[in-house]
Design a protein around this motif. Sequence first.
Motif, PDB file in Angstrom:
ATOM      1  N   ILE A 236      49.560  11.319  11.551  1.00 11.71           N
ATOM      2  CA  ILE A 236      50.414  10.666  10.536  1.00 11.71           C
ATOM      3  C   ILE A 236      49.675   9.471  10.366  1.00 11.71           C
ATOM      4  N   ASP A 237      49.277   9.241   8.972  1.00 13.86           N
ATOM      5  CA  ASP A 237      48.400   8.185   8.771  1.00 13.86           C
ATOM      6  C   ASP A 237      47.021   8.045   9.501  1.00 13.86           C
ATOM      7  N   ASP A 238      46.339   9.340   9.616  1.00 14.09           N
ATOM      8  CA  ASP A 238      45.155   9.317  10.425  1.00 14.09           C
ATOM      9  C   ASP A 238      45.355   8.937  11.763  1.00 14.09           C
ATOM     10  N   VAL A 239      46.528   8.713  12.642  1.00 17.07           N
ATOM     11  CA  VAL A 239      46.721   8.410  13.844  1.00 17.07           C
ATOM     12  C   VAL A 239      47.173   9.705  14.428  1.00 17.07           C
ATOM     13  N   VAL A 240      46.545  10.263  15.734  1.00 16.16           N
ATOM     14  CA  VAL A 240      47.004  11.250  16.293  1.00 16.16           C
ATOM     15  C   VAL A 240      48.204  10.969  17.333  1.00 16.16           C
ATOM     16  N   HIS A 241      49.136  11.703  17.254  1.00 14.42           N
ATOM     17  CA  HIS A 241      50.244  11.563  17.903  1.00 14.42           C
ATOM     18  C   HIS A 241      50.462  12.739  19.118  1.00 14.42           C
ATOM     19  N   TYR A 242      50.567  12.363  20.383  1.00  9.84           N
ATOM     20  CA  TYR A 242      50.875  13.527  21.427  1.00  9.84           C
ATOM     21  C   TYR A 242      52.320  13.303  21.999  1.00  9.84           C
ATOM     22  N   CYS A 243      53.215  14.224  21.660  1.00 12.79           N
ATOM     23  CA  CYS A 243      54.431  13.764  22.313  1.00 12.79           C
ATOM     24  C   CYS A 243      55.084  15.015  22.967  1.00 12.79           C
ATOM     25  N   VAL A 244      54.312  15.631  24.025  1.00 11.55           N
ATOM     26  CA  VAL A 244      55.156  16.534  24.699  1.00 11.55           C
ATOM     27  C   VAL A 244      55.903  16.197  25.628  1.00 11.55           C
ATOM     28  N   ALA A 245      57.286  16.735  25.396  1.00 12.08           N
ATOM     29  CA  ALA A 245      58.398  16.506  26.181  1.00 12.08           C
ATOM     30  C   ALA A 245      58.339  16.919  27.715  1.00 12.08           C
ATOM     31  N   ASN A 246      57.485  17.829  27.995  1.00 16.54           N
ATOM     32  CA  ASN A 246      57.466  18.225  29.349  1.00 16.54           C
ATOM     33  C   ASN A 246      56.202  18.263  30.000  1.00 16.54           C
ATOM     34  N   MET A 247      55.492  16.954  29.834  1.00 19.93           N
ATOM     35  CA  MET A 247      53.848  16.971  30.341  1.00 19.93           C
ATOM     36  C   MET A 247      53.862  17.491  31.699  1.00 19.93           C
ATOM     37  N   PRO A 248      54.563  17.218  32.587  1.00 21.10           N
ATOM     38  CA  PRO A 248      54.253  17.583  33.998  1.00 21.10           C
ATOM     39  C   PRO A 248      54.160  19.150  34.125  1.00 21.10           C
ATOM     40  N   GLY A 249      54.711  19.888  33.001  1.00 19.53           N
ATOM     41  CA  GLY A 249      54.814  21.210  33.105  1.00 19.53           C
ATOM     42  C   GLY A 249      53.532  22.128  32.951  1.00 19.53           C
ATOM     43  N   ALA A 250      52.493  21.227  32.566  1.00 24.96           N
ATOM     44  CA  ALA A 250      51.093  21.576  32.489  1.00 24.96           C
ATOM     45  C   ALA A 250      50.427  21.702  33.692  1.00 24.96           C
ATOM     46  N   VAL A 251      50.937  21.131  35.071  1.00 28.31           N
ATOM     47  CA  VAL A 251      50.302  21.043  36.092  1.00 28.31           C
ATOM     48  C   VAL A 251      51.577  21.459  36.970  1.00 28.31           C
ATOM     49  N   PRO A 252      52.034  22.829  36.902  1.00 29.35           N
ATOM     50  CA  PRO A 252      53.310  23.041  37.696  1.00 29.35           C
ATOM     51  C   PRO A 252      53.092  23.202  39.104  1.00 29.35           C
ATOM     52  N   TYR A 253      52.163  23.406  39.817  1.00 33.14           N
ATOM     53  CA  TYR A 253      52.111  23.436  41.314  1.00 33.14           C
ATOM     54  C   TYR A 253      52.433  21.833  41.822  1.00 33.14           C
ATOM     55  N   THR A 254      51.455  20.857  41.306  1.00 31.19           N
ATOM     56  CA  THR A 254      51.751  19.746  41.849  1.00 31.19           C
ATOM     57  C   THR A 254      52.985  19.148  41.290  1.00 31.19           C
ATOM     58  N   SER A 255      53.376  19.483  40.184  1.00 33.15           N
ATOM     59  CA  SER A 255      54.706  18.761  39.975  1.00 33.15           C
ATOM     60  C   SER A 255      56.040  19.301  40.387  1.00 33.15           C
ATOM     61  N   THR A 256      55.922  20.718  40.877  1.00 38.47           N
ATOM     62  CA  THR A 256      57.271  21.487  41.519  1.00 38.47           C
ATOM     63  C   THR A 256      57.311  20.930  42.948  1.00 38.47           C
ATOM     64  N   VAL A 257      55.999  20.847  43.573  1.00 38.46           N
ATOM     65  CA  VAL A 257      55.971  20.192  44.849  1.00 38.46           C
ATOM     66  C   VAL A 257      56.481  18.761  45.190  1.00 38.46           C
ATOM     67  N   ALA A 258      56.001  17.985  44.168  1.00 38.49           N
ATOM     68  CA  ALA A 258      56.195  16.468  44.019  1.00 38.49           C
ATOM     69  C   ALA A 258      57.866  16.478  43.733  1.00 38.49           C
ATOM     70  N   LEU A 259      58.329  17.334  42.783  1.00 44.84           N
ATOM     71  CA  LEU A 259      59.752  17.187  42.441  1.00 44.84           C
ATOM     72  C   LEU A 259      60.783  17.655  43.570  1.00 44.84           C
TER      73      LEU A 259
END
Length: 371
Positions: A290-313
């Motif tokens: 929007i207006d040449d500004v890149v927006h990154y708004c992934v609602a489940n970011m830790p889901g991309a590193v599931p092993y680390t996230s699952t054990v930590a959770l």
Amino acid sequence: MIVGVPKEIKNNENRVALTPAGADELVERGHTVYVQTGAGENSGFTDEEYKEVGAEILATAKEVFDIAEMIVKVKEPIEQEYDLIKPNQLVFTYFHFASSEELTHAMIKSNAVCLAYETVERPDRSLPLLIPMSEVAGRMSVQQGAKYLEKPIKGRGILLGGVPGVKAANVLILGGGIVGTHAAKMAAGLGANVTLMDISLPRLRQLDDIMPANVTTVMSSRYNIIQEIKQSDLIIGAVLIPGAKAPKLITRDMLKYMHAGTVMVDVAIDQGGCFETSRPTTHENPTYIIDDVVHYCVANMPGAVPYTSTVALTNATLPYVIQLANNGWRKACKESKDLLLGLNVVNGKVVYKGVAEAWNLPYTEVSEVLA
């Protein structure tokens, strides 16, 4: 108690709510654990590993929901799961009700007991079940922000840490909590020039003492934010009001002050986002412009590193899961104020004030549902 662990089906959600080690702890205490087939696969855990510790494998989510007294999940139920939830069934997961009116009404209609990870709170006001994922998301926000600053994906074309003879990127972090602290550590470690903003002067003093020299602390205000975004290459939104909508710290009209290709990462998107132009995205389609500004708004970011996230959770949730399984939700919540504050919706009644206020719904004191 009968505990059910369904497979997560939200877009690109690869975590699972319980590791085999966690299942083992429950089985050893005499509880029955049902896991949907393949639930742990994307986190690196096979059905066979769950079976080895005494858990039973079921073929479908419906079978898990039908038999379980307590459902343990990672992400909030989505539309195709609404009708699987039974009256009086305890659902223990991240809900983030203040960001979804549809989910709130669906859980009210279900008559289930909705205990939200994100509002379980210790006496010192810390959020033990949000902390591990906030740590992951804070670190990932810098990792993702650095990637999307690259020119082929419409960023400014700036290397976060620079190189000899070339200035490093300027990173602005809004919020000095767990997410902001871990983001600042990561960005500073990569050599960026970091500005960390918060509205709490005592917190800024703490951060000033522990952060490296390339992190500057600044009091957060609309005026100061506008001054900082004019020179920022990467902006990370890391604010949190437990159980309530995030405040909009960067409005649409502020985008005009930013350089083309500036990247904004909104870690607060689970709570509605702290940028006015934010809307939830997925790992499959993580950004928009929007207006040449890149927006990154992934609602489940830790889901991309599931092993680390699952054990930590699981490290964080398991003691509470055991309390709930051993005592039932009523007794557990009476004995643990941490868990009591986690109750959001109980048998059709909203018992968390931030959720009621978010959607203008009737509020019921939690003591009434425990009577």
